[in-house]
Each structure stands twice: as C-alpha cells, then as structure tokens.
Design a protein around this motif. Structure first.
Motif, PDB file in Angstrom:
ATOM      1  N   CYS A   6       0.851  -1.193   0.000  1.00 34.92           N
ATOM      2  CA  CYS A   6       0.000   0.000   0.000  1.00 34.92           C
ATOM      3  C   CYS A   6       0.881   1.237   0.000  1.00 34.92           C
ATOM      4  CB  CYS A   6      -0.891   0.006   1.232  1.00 34.92           C
ATOM      5  SG  CYS A   6      -2.026  -1.382   1.242  1.00 34.92           S
ATOM      6  N   VAL A   7       0.638   2.125  -0.944  1.00 32.20           N
ATOM      7  CA  VAL A   7       1.513   3.294  -1.070  1.00 32.20           C
ATOM      8  C   VAL A   7       0.715   4.594  -1.073  1.00 32.20           C
ATOM      9  CG1 VAL A   7       3.294   2.016  -2.325  1.00 32.20           C
ATOM     10  CG2 VAL A   7       1.502   3.198  -3.608  1.00 32.20           C
ATOM     11  N   ASN A   8       1.350   5.609  -0.553  1.00 37.12           N
ATOM     12  CA  ASN A   8       0.719   6.929  -0.501  1.00 37.12           C
ATOM     13  C   ASN A   8       1.478   7.900  -1.393  1.00 37.12           C
ATOM     14  OD1 ASN A   8      -1.062   8.904   0.253  1.00 37.12           O
ATOM     15  ND2 ASN A   8      -0.393   9.029   2.386  1.00 37.12           N
ATOM     16  N   ASN A  36       5.628   8.189  -1.298  1.00 35.33           N
ATOM     17  CA  ASN A  36       6.072   8.347   0.090  1.00 35.33           C
ATOM     18  C   ASN A  36       7.370   7.568   0.312  1.00 35.33           C
ATOM     19  OD1 ASN A  36       5.738   9.091   2.866  1.00 35.33           O
ATOM     20  ND2 ASN A  36       4.991   7.018   3.276  1.00 35.33           N
ATOM     21  N   ASP A  39       7.375   4.134   1.709  1.00 33.07           N
ATOM     22  CA  ASP A  39       6.661   3.163   0.876  1.00 33.07           C
ATOM     23  C   ASP A  39       7.562   2.620  -0.230  1.00 33.07           C
ATOM     24  OD1 ASP A  39       4.817   4.182   2.542  1.00 33.07           O
ATOM     25  OD2 ASP A  39       3.507   5.029   1.017  1.00 33.07           O
ATOM     26  N   SER A  61      -3.222   2.086  -3.961  1.00 35.42           N
ATOM     27  CA  SER A  61      -3.251   3.381  -3.303  1.00 35.42           C
ATOM     28  C   SER A  61      -4.682   3.860  -3.281  1.00 35.42           C
ATOM     29  CB  SER A  61      -2.361   4.369  -4.074  1.00 35.42           C
ATOM     30  OG  SER A  61      -2.200   5.545  -3.315  1.00 35.42           O
ATOM     31  N   LEU A  62      -5.050   4.511  -2.196  1.00 33.89           N
ATOM     32  CA  LEU A  62      -6.401   5.049  -2.084  1.00 33.89           C
ATOM     33  C   LEU A  62      -6.322   6.565  -2.190  1.00 33.89           C
ATOM     34  CD1 LEU A  62      -9.074   3.916   0.478  1.00 33.89           C
ATOM     35  CD2 LEU A  62      -8.756   6.335  -0.051  1.00 33.89           C
ATOM     36  N   ILE A  96      -8.954   5.700   5.438  1.00 32.29           N
ATOM     37  CA  ILE A  96      -8.039   5.132   4.440  1.00 32.29           C
ATOM     38  C   ILE A  96      -7.821   3.654   4.749  1.00 32.29           C
ATOM     39  CG2 ILE A  96      -5.645   5.177   3.590  1.00 32.29           C
ATOM     40  CD1 ILE A  96      -5.756   8.270   4.126  1.00 32.29           C
ATOM     41  N   PHE A 114       3.576  -1.989   4.122  1.00 32.50           N
ATOM     42  CA  PHE A 114       3.268  -0.556   4.207  1.00 32.50           C
ATOM     43  C   PHE A 114       4.566   0.177   4.490  1.00 32.50           C
ATOM     44  CE2 PHE A 114      -0.708  -2.487   5.393  1.00 32.50           C
ATOM     45  CZ  PHE A 114      -1.684  -1.627   4.923  1.00 32.50           C
ATOM     46  N   GLY A 115       4.525   1.502   4.365  1.00 31.59           N
ATOM     47  CA  GLY A 115       5.607   2.311   4.913  1.00 31.59           C
ATOM     48  C   GLY A 115       5.305   2.509   6.386  1.00 31.59           C
ATOM     49  N   GLN A 117       5.294   5.307   7.940  1.00 32.99           N
ATOM     50  CA  GLN A 117       4.432   6.486   8.087  1.00 32.99           C
ATOM     51  C   GLN A 117       4.446   7.309   6.819  1.00 32.99           C
ATOM     52  OE1 GLN A 117       6.576   8.235  11.432  1.00 32.99           O
ATOM     53  NE2 GLN A 117       6.481  10.260  10.543  1.00 32.99           N
ATOM     54  N   SER A 118       3.392   8.109   6.637  1.00 32.46           N
ATOM     55  CA  SER A 118       3.354   9.032   5.516  1.00 32.46           C
ATOM     56  C   SER A 118       4.082  10.284   5.959  1.00 32.46           C
ATOM     57  CB  SER A 118       1.914   9.422   5.179  1.00 32.46           C
ATOM     58  OG  SER A 118       1.141   8.292   4.879  1.00 32.46           O
ATOM     59  N   ASP A 123       1.306  10.235  10.468  1.00 31.30           N
ATOM     60  CA  ASP A 123       0.342   9.624  11.372  1.00 31.30           C
ATOM     61  C   ASP A 123       0.811   8.269  11.910  1.00 31.30           C
ATOM     62  OD1 ASP A 123      -1.886  10.666  12.439  1.00 31.30           O
ATOM     63  OD2 ASP A 123      -3.275   9.965  10.905  1.00 31.30           O
ATOM     64  N   ALA A 124       1.524   7.521  11.082  1.00 31.59           N
ATOM     65  CA  ALA A 124       1.994   6.189  11.474  1.00 31.59           C
ATOM     66  C   ALA A 124       0.875   5.323  12.030  1.00 31.59           C
ATOM     67  CB  ALA A 124       3.150   6.303  12.485  1.00 31.59           C
ATOM     68  N   GLN A 125      -0.264   5.323  11.362  1.00 34.03           N
ATOM     69  CA  GLN A 125      -1.423   4.569  11.839  1.00 34.03           C
ATOM     70  C   GLN A 125      -1.902   3.522  10.852  1.00 34.03           C
ATOM     71  OE1 GLN A 125      -4.987   6.262  13.255  1.00 34.03           O
ATOM     72  NE2 GLN A 125      -4.131   8.241  13.742  1.00 34.03           N
ATOM     73  N   VAL A 126      -1.904   3.879   9.559  1.00 33.89           N
ATOM     74  CA  VAL A 126      -2.679   3.114   8.578  1.00 33.89           C
ATOM     75  C   VAL A 126      -2.314   1.628   8.546  1.00 33.89           C
ATOM     76  CG1 VAL A 126      -3.172   2.844   6.103  1.00 33.89           C
ATOM     77  CG2 VAL A 126      -3.282   5.112   7.166  1.00 33.89           C
TER      78      VAL A 126
HETATM   79  N1  LIG Z   1      -3.998   6.806   0.720  1.00 34.86           N
HETATM   80  C1  LIG Z   1      -3.252   5.726   0.920  1.00 34.86           C
HETATM   81  N2  LIG Z   1      -3.303   4.689   0.049  1.00 34.86           N
HETATM   82  C2  LIG Z   1      -2.556   3.570   0.237  1.00 34.86           C
HETATM   83  N3  LIG Z   1      -1.730   3.416   1.278  1.00 34.86           N
HETATM   84  C3  LIG Z   1      -1.633   4.422   2.176  1.00 34.86           C
HETATM   85  C4  LIG Z   1      -2.392   5.614   2.055  1.00 34.86           C
HETATM   86  N4  LIG Z   1      -2.102   6.405   3.093  1.00 34.86           N
HETATM   87  C5  LIG Z   1      -1.184   5.750   3.851  1.00 34.86           C
HETATM   88  N5  LIG Z   1      -0.900   4.550   3.299  1.00 34.86           N
HETATM   89  C6  LIG Z   1       0.051   3.536   3.801  1.00 34.86           C
HETATM   90  O1  LIG Z   1       0.096   3.593   5.217  1.00 34.86           O
HETATM   91  C7  LIG Z   1       1.395   3.925   5.677  1.00 34.86           C
HETATM   92  C8  LIG Z   1       1.304   4.741   6.937  1.00 34.86           C
HETATM   93  O2  LIG Z   1       0.636   5.936   6.673  1.00 34.86           O
HETATM   94  P1  LIG Z   1       0.156   6.989   7.764  1.00 34.86           P
HETATM   95  O3  LIG Z   1      -0.621   6.253   8.779  1.00 34.86           O
HETATM   96  O4  LIG Z   1      -0.644   7.941   6.953  1.00 34.86           O
HETATM   97  O5  LIG Z   1       1.401   7.612   8.319  1.00 34.86           O
HETATM   98  C9  LIG Z   1       2.059   4.589   4.492  1.00 34.86           C
HETATM   99  O6  LIG Z   1       3.468   4.495   4.559  1.00 34.86           O
HETATM  100  C10 LIG Z   1       1.462   3.802   3.323  1.00 34.86           C
HETATM  101  O7  LIG Z   1       2.120   2.557   3.169  1.00 34.86           O
END
Ligand SMILES: Nc1ncnc2c1ncn2[C@@H]1O[C@H](COP(=O)(O)O)[C@@H](O)[C@H]1O
Ligand SMILES: Cc1cc2nc3c(=O)[nH]c(=O)nc-3n(C[C@H](O)[C@H](O)[C@H](O)COP(=O)(O)OP(=O)(O)OC[C@H]3O[C@@H](n4cnc5c(N)ncnc54)[C@H](O)[C@@H]3O)c2cc1C
Lengths: 248, 324
Positions: A6-8, A36, A39, A61-62, A96, A114-115, A117-118, A123-126
């Motif tokens: 999953c990539v942002n 990102n 990612d 990706s969403l 997301i 996943f990465g 965090q974005s 956020d480091a949640q997804v």
């Molecule tokens: N819109 C998105 N679509 C797909 N993967 C996402 C998206 N947003 C975040 N991710 C994945 O979730 C990880 C953590 O994101 P976050 O929680 O936004 O910091 C990112 O490194 C991506 O791998």
C-alpha cells in the motif's frame, strides 16, 4: 506468495507549508508530489520477496487520480499489478485503512507491506489499523525481514536499540529506512509502466473520525544569534547555556 | 468521563514518556472533573505500579502475567482495550513511543475509536478535547477533534511535563484473560544499541553532519554527548554515507526530535533536517560557514571549525559540570 503493497502519494520533502484557502490543508499550488519515501522501501521489499519466493505483487493506493503517478513509479520499479481505490474526498487515517482493508480482505495476500508512516501527516497509523481490521499480526518499523516456511523473523527499531519479532503469515509489515536499498526504475521499466494498465475501483465509503479543524505554521523562531567565532566563543556559549537558557 | 493512561515499562522500569502520559491524563482529569486510571502491563510489574502515584495517578491497574514477559502488540492491545471497556473509559492515552505507536491503532479499532496520534497539546474544550499535532515533520501544526464517543490519543515524548510529586496510588491487579491465539507476533529478543538515550527521548541531542568529515571523527560528538548524558544524532548525508546508523537520522525521513537542547555540528540545515529538529527548545549550531541556513534557527551559533570548537566545548562543559 501473494504480496500487496500500500503506497501513498505525498508532497515532496522540499515543500514549504502554506496554509490553503480552507485553513485546514496546504495550498498545493506549485507542490510536487512523490511516492512516500518509506513506501519505496515497502515496494522494494515486495519485489525482493517475489524474486526469492515467487508469486505476485500488487500495489494499491487510495485517493484521487493523481495517485496514479505514484502507482506508475511502483510499476516502473517492477511491480506487476496496480490498483487505484478511487476517492476524491477527504479521509482520515481510519477511513483510508478501512478502504484498504476492505479490498485486502478479498485479495487474501500472504504478506502486506506498508511504509512506517506518511511524510505528510506523519500519522503512522494506517498499516497497523489495517492489520487489526483484518485480524492479522503486524510488525512496525521493520529494518530486516526474513520470510521462510510460512513465518517471518523481523528486526524492528525501538528507542535506543532493536527488537527481534517473530510472526506467522499472513502478516503486515511496516517498512523503515534501512530495510533495503530501493532500486532505480530502469528506462525499460519506465517505458513499460506507461503502458501497464492501472485497475480502478471506487473505495468503500468511510466516515471521518478525526477531523482536522485548522492548519497553522508553528511560530517562527526569532532570528538566530551568533555567539561568536571559533573556540574563543566557547566560554560565552557555556555561560549562556547555564545562565540564560538554563539547560545545563 | 473517565481517562485511562497506559504506562509503558521495559524490563521493570517505566519510561519517562509513560510518566508524561500519566501526568497529562491526571491533569486533564483534574481540569474536567473526570476520573483517571493508570494501567501497567507486563510480567512482575505489580511491584512498580505504585510509582505512578508520584505522577498524579491515584488508582493503578496492574496486569501482571508471566505470559506478558515478552511484548506482543496483539496481546497488549487486547489487554488495554479490555481494561478500557471494563472500566468504561472514554479516553485512552499513551506515549507516542515505538510501543505506543504499535498499540494505539489496534486499541482504537477494538474500541471503535478515533485516534489522534503524536499530539503535542491536549486540552479540555468544554466537554470535548482539543488536540494539536505536528504535520509535515513539524513544518505545520494541525488542530484535531476526535468525533467518536471513545477517543485514543498518543502523546509525543518530551513535550508534556513529568514532574515527580508526593502523590500515592492504590494498586489493583487485574487478570490478563489472554489465550495463546492472542499472541499474533511476539518479541523474541532485544538488542540495545549504545546505551545512550535515543534521540526521540533524550533531553539533549548532539548531532553531526558532513562537516565532521568522516566516521572516525564522531568520537568528538560522542564525547560531548557523554559529558551531557545526551543522545547522538546525524544528518541524512552522513547516514547515507554509512558513517552512522540510520536510527540516528534526524529529519523529515528520520526521527523528529524535541529535546531541550539540540546541538548541530557541521550540519548545513537543509529544509528536511530542520523539519525534524526545529521544535527543539534551544538550538546550538557550530558551522564554519556563517551563511549556513542552520544559523537561521539557532538560538546560539558559533561560526567556526568543529574540530576546534567541539573539543574546547567538551572541556569547558566538563569543568562547568565538575566531571573532570
Ligand atoms: N492513501 C493511501 N493509500 C494507500 N496506502 C496508504 C495511504 N495512506 C497511507 N498509506 C500507507 O500507510 C502507511 C502509513 O501511513 P500513515 O498512517 O498515513 O502515516 C504509508 O506508509 C502507506 O504505506
Ligand atoms: C527525500 C529527501 C529526504 C531527506 N530527508 C532528510 C532527513 O531526514 N534528514 C536530513 O538530515 N537530511 C535529509 N535530506 C537531505 C538534505 O536535503 C541534506 O542533503 C542533508 O541534510 C545535508 O546533510 P549535512 O548538513 O550533514 O551536509 P551538508 O549540507 O553537506 O553540510 C555540511 C555542513 O558542514 C559545514 N562544515 C564543513 N566542514 C566543517 C568544519 N570543519 N567545521 C564546521 N562546519 C563545517 C559546511 O559549512 C556545511 O554547512 C533529505 C533529502 C531528500 C531529497
């Protein structure tokens, strides 16, 4: 081995934050977007796993159409399939994650990357949200991943050291810098990516749980103060640190 | 209204960020006339639980079980969510440490809650809570409202205060109620890197950049760090060059730090580096180029050669701190 990544698609690191007209998001005029950075490690790891164990890699990706740019980058690196879960609206991390989890449920991958965090909302949640939604184990901030015999042994970063974490598959992994050296897309890869199809679906709807009500820039630091030059300035610096800043 | 603060411990010792979370929760509870409970999870932790009283907790729940000796995010998250459920907590707070970041999303899903991560401010807003969190590695700050009935917040380490007081707490032990299938992934080993504090937790961080000229000169950085009990950081340039491990990288694609003092040595101050450290309380820069951008954010700058200034500074501090 069925692998999903999953990539942002995020503003690049040079971006200067300018508050947009809505007062909640950045003014995206003149902002360049990129895959990102974390990612990119996730994509590389997926490709390495596939090279070692065989199978398919799907990148998803969403977001709005602009996310195709980032999906193409992953295709150019060598990923076989790309999926855009289309959504033009505003989503929080929960939304997301929900959209991604819904899709992953039917895909049933053995490994989801996943990465960690974005770099826009940090956020480091997804990744972990998705793991919990799918009822899968997860390992975050992974700097080493070894998959064999239906299980994985990982090293992950913690404060001041590393942890070894073991898990069964299927599982979710969140990539951290150091996991690998992402490959540069070859010219051939870039050309091929242009003609590879990107599948599109609309993302399942989600409600906002965490609403952003305002964006501001942190108070600017006052103009810097030069204490002096060369080692002659050291006594004065030490005095200031003790008497003015009181930090030592 | 009831708040539950999860206090992380490793090897029988609480982290400073755990005290910060407990104190933030008890302060919030005080300002809202709410109740506050602290939670400790692990093996052999009942004995340390009472310490949280010194940071404002009056009631501490200890889930003490040999099965919890080794960390497992699925099991710990289940315990936290179960306790929150049984206690009827409306708000769950924990540090945005590596463990907290690994647990909070799971707890949020289990409690059907929204999670505001890595908050730097959290205050009562009528009956509601208003949080602030940095975005774009600190280049922006957003205000967020969690709209779900149950809310989860993680707090950035080193931002909230933890002042030890005289308070005492009653400790209740609670059964873990876990079965083997709750352990999805399990920690099987831990390696401590250097014994120096991590840059995200350190009160003082000494960072070196390309101006240090080579990995062999980082003993100058480490020497100063050891005098001050500081953590060691690095710019991406030196991490990419293989001079330093990547877990020391500070910046937009490294760690974001907010120490009381950040000392940048031979670091130019590229926007990606500044993003990770500009929220430090005091910034000291040593750079031989007076036009280096780092001086625009430095509270105290010395224009000079790190190879001259650093040994001198280390010596002076040793004297000043009586560490000769
Ligand atoms: N819109 C998105 N679509 C797909 N993967 C996402 C998206 N947003 C975040 N991710 C994945 O979730 C990880 C953590 O994101 P976050 O929680 O936004 O910091 C990112 O490194 C991506 O791998
Ligand atoms: C996508 C992306 C992400 C990035 N993420 C990060 C990140 O997370 N963290 C990060 O740090 N960077 C990051 N960067 C890199 C960043 O742009 C800079 O390249 C990097 O920070 C420069 O490191 P530096 O200051 O050590 O080196 P330089 O910019 O080369 O600066 C060296 C400095 O040392 C000074 N100097 C030289 N010799 C001496 C001496 N003897 N005494 C005193 N001073 C001396 C020089 O005047 C100069 O200012 C990122 C870049 C990109 C594109």
């Amino acid at each position: 081995m069925n692998i999903a990544v999953c990539v942002n698609h995020v503003p690049d690191t040079e971006t200067k934050v300018k508050v947009g007209a809505d007062g909640k998001t950045i003014d995206s005029a003149g902002v360049n977007y990129m895959l990102n950075p974390y990612d990119e490690f996730a994509v590389e790891e997926a490709l390495k796993l596939k090279e070692k164990l065989g199978g398919d890699v799907t990148v998803m990706s969403l977001g709005p159409d602009s996310h195709k740019e980032t999906l193409r980058k992953a295709l150019a690196m060598g990923v076989g399939k790309a999926l855009l879960l289309k959504d033009e609206g505003v989503r929080d991390s929960y939304g997301i994650a929900k959209g991604l989890a819904e899709e992953l449920k039917s895909m049933k991958p053995d490994v989801v990357l996943f990465g960690k965090q974005s770099i826009d909302y940090d956020d480091a949640q997804v990744g972990t949200l998705v793991a919990e939604m799918l009822g899968l184990p997860s390992v975050a901030v992974v700097v080493k991943l070894d998959v064999h015999d239906g299980k994985a042994v990982c090293e992950r970063e913690i404060e001041g050291g590393h942890e070894t974490v073991e898990t069964t598959l299927p599982a979710v992994f969140l990539a951290q810098k150091g996991l690998n050296e992402p490959r540069y897309p070859s010219l051939k890869g870039i050309m091929a990516a242009k003609s590879k199809p990107i599948e599109e679906k609309s993302a399942s709807p989600a409600e906002i749980r965490v609403e952003t009500t305002a964006l501001s820039k942190p108070a600017a630091k006052g103009a810097g103060k030069i204490v002096g030059t060369d080692k002659e300035a050291v006594p004065e610096l030490v005095r200031l640190l003790r008497e003015e800043a009181k930090v030592i | 209204m009831k708040l539950l603060a999860f206090a992380e411990q490793r090897d029988g010792a609480f982290k400073k960020s755990s005290f910060e979370a407990v104190q933030a929760a008890s302060r919030l509870a005080g300002s809202m006339g709410a109740e506050c409970v602290a939670l400790v999870i692990g093996s052999g932790v009942a004995g340390i639980a009472a310490e949280l009283g010194q940071y404002g907790a009056t009631r501490v729940l200890a889930v003490d079980d040999p099965k919890l000796e080794r960390h497992s995010n699925t099991a710990y998250a289940k315990v936290i969510a179960d306790v929150a459920g049984k206690e009827g907590a409306d708000v769950v707070l924990m540090a945005a440490s590596q463990m907290g970041k690994d647990l909070a999303p799971r707890v949020a899903v289990k409690l059907d809650a929204g999670l505001a991560a890595d908050c730097v401010a959290l205050e009562a807003d009528g009956a509601d809570l208003k949080a602030k969190r940095p975005v774009y590695a600190g280049k922006g700050l957003i205000e967020v409202v969690v709209k779900t009935a149950t809310k989860v917040f993680t707090l950035r380490p080193n931002v909230f205060t933890a002042v030890k007081g005289e308070g005492t707490a009653t400790v209740e032990t609670v059964p873990a109620g876990l079965s083997d299938s709750d352990f999805g992934s399990v920690v099987t080993g831990t390696k401590v890197a250097t014994g120096r504090p991590d840059v995200t937790e350190a009160d003082i961080v000494i960072s070196g950049g390309r101006g240090m000229k080579g990995p062999e000169h980082f003993n100058l950085i480490e020497g100063l760090a050891d005098v001050l009990g500081a953590g060691v950081g690095a710019s991406r340039a030196v991490v990419d060059a293989g001079w330093r491990p990547h877990d020391e990288q500070v910046g937009q694609t490294g760690k974001t730090v907010s120490p009381t003092m950040y000392v940048a040595c031979g670091i130019s101050g590229a926007v990606q580096h500044l993003a990770g450290m500009s929220s430090s309380k005091y910034i000291v820069a040593i750079n031989k180029d007076k036009d280096a951008p780092i001086f625009q954010v430095a509270d105290y700058g010395i224009v000079g050669d790190v190879f001259e200034v650093l040994p001198e500074l280390t010596d002076h501090l040793k004297k000043a701190l009586g560490k000769e």
